[in-house]
Design an enzyme around this catalytic site. Sequence first.
Site, PDB file in Angstrom:
ATOM      1  N   CYS A  43       0.825  -1.210   0.000  1.00 58.10           N
ATOM      2  CA  CYS A  43       0.000   0.000   0.000  1.00 58.10           C
ATOM      3  C   CYS A  43       0.859   1.260   0.000  1.00 58.10           C
ATOM      4  O   CYS A  43       0.666   2.157  -0.816  1.00 58.10           O
ATOM      5  CB  CYS A  43      -0.929  -0.024   1.220  1.00 58.10           C
ATOM      6  SG  CYS A  43      -1.906   1.463   1.364  1.00 58.10           S
ATOM      7  N   CYS A  48      -1.530   1.753  -3.068  1.00 61.15           N
ATOM      8  CA  CYS A  48      -2.493   2.838  -2.873  1.00 61.15           C
ATOM      9  C   CYS A  48      -1.864   4.241  -2.841  1.00 61.15           C
ATOM     10  O   CYS A  48      -2.343   5.148  -3.528  1.00 61.15           O
ATOM     11  CB  CYS A  48      -3.255   2.681  -1.552  1.00 61.15           C
ATOM     12  SG  CYS A  48      -3.381   1.013  -0.916  1.00 61.15           S
ATOM     13  N   LYS A  51       0.159   5.413  -6.008  1.00 62.99           N
ATOM     14  CA  LYS A  51      -0.838   5.449  -7.087  1.00 62.99           C
ATOM     15  C   LYS A  51      -1.726   6.678  -6.969  1.00 62.99           C
ATOM     16  O   LYS A  51      -1.946   7.407  -7.924  1.00 62.99           O
ATOM     17  CB  LYS A  51      -1.690   4.192  -7.036  1.00 62.99           C
ATOM     18  CG  LYS A  51      -2.836   4.244  -8.007  1.00 62.99           C
ATOM     19  CD  LYS A  51      -3.990   3.384  -7.649  1.00 62.99           C
ATOM     20  CE  LYS A  51      -4.755   3.774  -6.418  1.00 62.99           C
ATOM     21  NZ  LYS A  51      -5.699   2.715  -6.012  1.00 62.99           N
ATOM     22  N   TYR A 178      -9.000  -3.133 -11.637  1.00 61.45           N
ATOM     23  CA  TYR A 178      -8.914  -1.738 -11.196  1.00 61.45           C
ATOM     24  C   TYR A 178      -7.518  -1.165 -11.347  1.00 61.45           C
ATOM     25  O   TYR A 178      -7.355   0.007 -11.686  1.00 61.45           O
ATOM     26  CB  TYR A 178      -9.489  -1.568  -9.778  1.00 61.45           C
ATOM     27  CG  TYR A 178      -8.567  -1.923  -8.630  1.00 61.45           C
ATOM     28  CD1 TYR A 178      -7.757  -0.969  -8.046  1.00 61.45           C
ATOM     29  CD2 TYR A 178      -8.516  -3.213  -8.110  1.00 61.45           C
ATOM     30  CE1 TYR A 178      -6.919  -1.275  -6.987  1.00 61.45           C
ATOM     31  CE2 TYR A 178      -7.695  -3.528  -7.047  1.00 61.45           C
ATOM     32  CZ  TYR A 178      -6.892  -2.570  -6.482  1.00 61.45           C
ATOM     33  OH  TYR A 178      -6.070  -2.882  -5.444  1.00 61.45           O
ATOM     34  N   GLU A 182      -6.942   2.062 -13.577  1.00 60.51           N
ATOM     35  CA  GLU A 182      -6.465   3.283 -12.912  1.00 60.51           C
ATOM     36  C   GLU A 182      -5.206   3.808 -13.599  1.00 60.51           C
ATOM     37  O   GLU A 182      -5.068   5.018 -13.848  1.00 60.51           O
ATOM     38  CB  GLU A 182      -6.150   2.992 -11.443  1.00 60.51           C
ATOM     39  CG  GLU A 182      -7.389   2.773 -10.592  1.00 60.51           C
ATOM     40  CD  GLU A 182      -7.084   2.400  -9.142  1.00 60.51           C
ATOM     41  OE1 GLU A 182      -7.973   2.553  -8.305  1.00 60.51           O
ATOM     42  OE2 GLU A 182      -5.958   1.947  -8.845  1.00 60.51           O
ATOM     43  N   HIS A 435     -27.428  21.061  -1.426  1.00 65.83           N
ATOM     44  CA  HIS A 435     -27.548  21.664  -2.740  1.00 65.83           C
ATOM     45  C   HIS A 435     -26.572  22.815  -2.911  1.00 65.83           C
ATOM     46  O   HIS A 435     -26.388  23.589  -1.971  1.00 65.83           O
ATOM     47  CB  HIS A 435     -28.989  22.189  -2.924  1.00 65.83           C
ATOM     48  CG  HIS A 435     -29.264  22.722  -4.281  1.00 65.83           C
ATOM     49  ND1 HIS A 435     -29.407  21.906  -5.376  1.00 65.83           N
ATOM     50  CD2 HIS A 435     -29.394  23.997  -4.727  1.00 65.83           C
ATOM     51  CE1 HIS A 435     -29.627  22.656  -6.445  1.00 65.83           C
ATOM     52  NE2 HIS A 435     -29.623  23.923  -6.087  1.00 65.83           N
ATOM     53  N   GLU A 440     -26.527  14.974  -4.198  1.00 66.99           N
ATOM     54  CA  GLU A 440     -27.902  15.213  -3.745  1.00 66.99           C
ATOM     55  C   GLU A 440     -28.879  14.309  -4.490  1.00 66.99           C
ATOM     56  O   GLU A 440     -29.952  13.990  -4.002  1.00 66.99           O
ATOM     57  CB  GLU A 440     -28.303  16.687  -3.887  1.00 66.99           C
ATOM     58  CG  GLU A 440     -28.482  17.203  -5.288  1.00 66.99           C
ATOM     59  CD  GLU A 440     -28.854  18.691  -5.307  1.00 66.99           C
ATOM     60  OE1 GLU A 440     -29.942  19.038  -4.828  1.00 66.99           O
ATOM     61  OE2 GLU A 440     -28.034  19.503  -5.795  1.00 66.99           O
TER      62      GLU A 440
END
Length: 452
Positions: A43, A48, A51, A178, A182, A435, A440
């Site tokens: 990681c 992670c 990356k 992934y 990525e 908002h 939302e």
Amino acid sequence: MSFDYDLFVIGGGSGGVRAARVAAGENGAKVALAEEDRYGGTCVIRGCVPKKLMVFASEFSGMVEDAQAYGWDVKPGAFDWDLFRGKLHVELDRLEGIYRNILKNNGVESFDQRAHVVDAHTVELADGTRMTAKHILVATGGRPVVPEFPGSDLAITSNEIFHLEKLPESILIVGGGYIASEFAGIMNGMGVKTTQFYRGAQILRGFDEEARGLISEEMCQNGINLHLGTNVLEMAKDGDKIRVKATNGTEQLFDVVMYATGRAPNADNLGLEAIGVERGRKGEIIVDDYSQTGVPSIYAIGDVTDRVNLTPVAIREGMAFVETVFKGNPTPVDHDLIPTAIFTQPEFGTVGLSEEDAAAQEPVEIYATSFKPMQKAFAGGTQRVLMKLIVSQATRKVLGCHIVAPGAGEMIQLAGIAVKMGATKEDFDRTVAVHPVMAEELVTMRHPVRTA
Ligand SMILES: Cc1cc2nc3c(=O)[nH]c(=O)nc-3n(C[C@H](O)[C@H](O)[C@H](O)COP(=O)(O)OP(=O)(O)OC[C@H]3O[C@@H](n4cnc5c(N)ncnc54)[C@H](O)[C@@H]3O)c2cc1C
């Protein structure tokens, strides 16, 4: 029987470091840890963290155009890979230092060496030193594997991509998971001519089909040359380039070819089979809900067990191991409804069941909306986002939430709490919208777009 340590941890990555420090620091156990490479593991050093920093770096190229559309007098400049890479590795060194200190400050004795298991209570280091421990925790992670074919040795993997001497002009990324997807976004954003081959019909297999479709469409819009149903036949050196023959009949030259087609657990040569620790089809260590192997004193956590290969899961498993073994509170790891983010461009945040898996399980209502987000639309962008909820017709519970949008990772962390709590569609509806934000829509979708 007395042992040198209460716990010996093999592997100083996400899971191993967490288990070692909590067992020693919070529970007063005598703990040792062996790490053969760099502290922090996949990681921090080659996963992670670097990356995500590369994702950040790659996203600036698109921002310049947006800024111009908003009235800023800015010009696109060149990306300085050398400068970025230098800073990246200074940061990784800093983080590795933090991991080493965490262990030291919590009284964990560390050994910068490979270790393997000799028997149920004995570990041997590469230098031949043997030590005994009441419990042994295997947290050795996984590694990328490149399939063998003519010229496969020319490919790099995600391990090497962070160390490229120079940014290539062109790259072929092979894989549809992934990591491949990525890095296609990262390289494309950094200005590299990016081609992605995936042998399947759509990238990101296993995830919600509508979400996968939108991501793949947007990746192509962004300039990635994505070839589905395509694989490499052979590769050969051609000057300083790599000539790639593909199953779609093409032959092209690339500066770099990166394979991200699979990972394998690091469980070989650990001495496990000899003492009766069972391994699965991919070589993963088989454990029960408490991360215990068939040899009662030996536990395994993280990617080496190939359950859910994510950092927070490895950490959870490490914490649950300590709770079970050192606090006398048997704690299984809950692998259900894990929210996760995929840092493709656009980003994908997801929790729970895909529409396809949910529909196979029970009758569901699908609430979905896809639209051009305000920020991009104002700048003339054509990008779309997706907000999607899968709702059980019987219980009204939200079984899945899928978001394709900038910042989807941040959004899904919060939506994940509601889904994990068992929130119903009506609970979502009771929540007043924020908002104007993209998310939302998650609380304002009134009618299902279909049932399934
Ligand atoms: C490119 C990439 C991107 C990723 N992105 C994400 C992400 O965005 N989010 C996310 O949650 N996860 C991500 N992951 C997955 C994540 O990195 C892993 O799930 C996580 O690191 C697993 O932790 P671990 O403790 O099981 O193993 P690791 O972190 O791999 O640590 C294992 C350690 O054990 C050491 N070791 C191995 N064998 C021995 C031995 N015999 N003796 C001593 N030491 C040994 C290794 O050197 C390594 O340091 C990514 C992975 C990759 C490859």
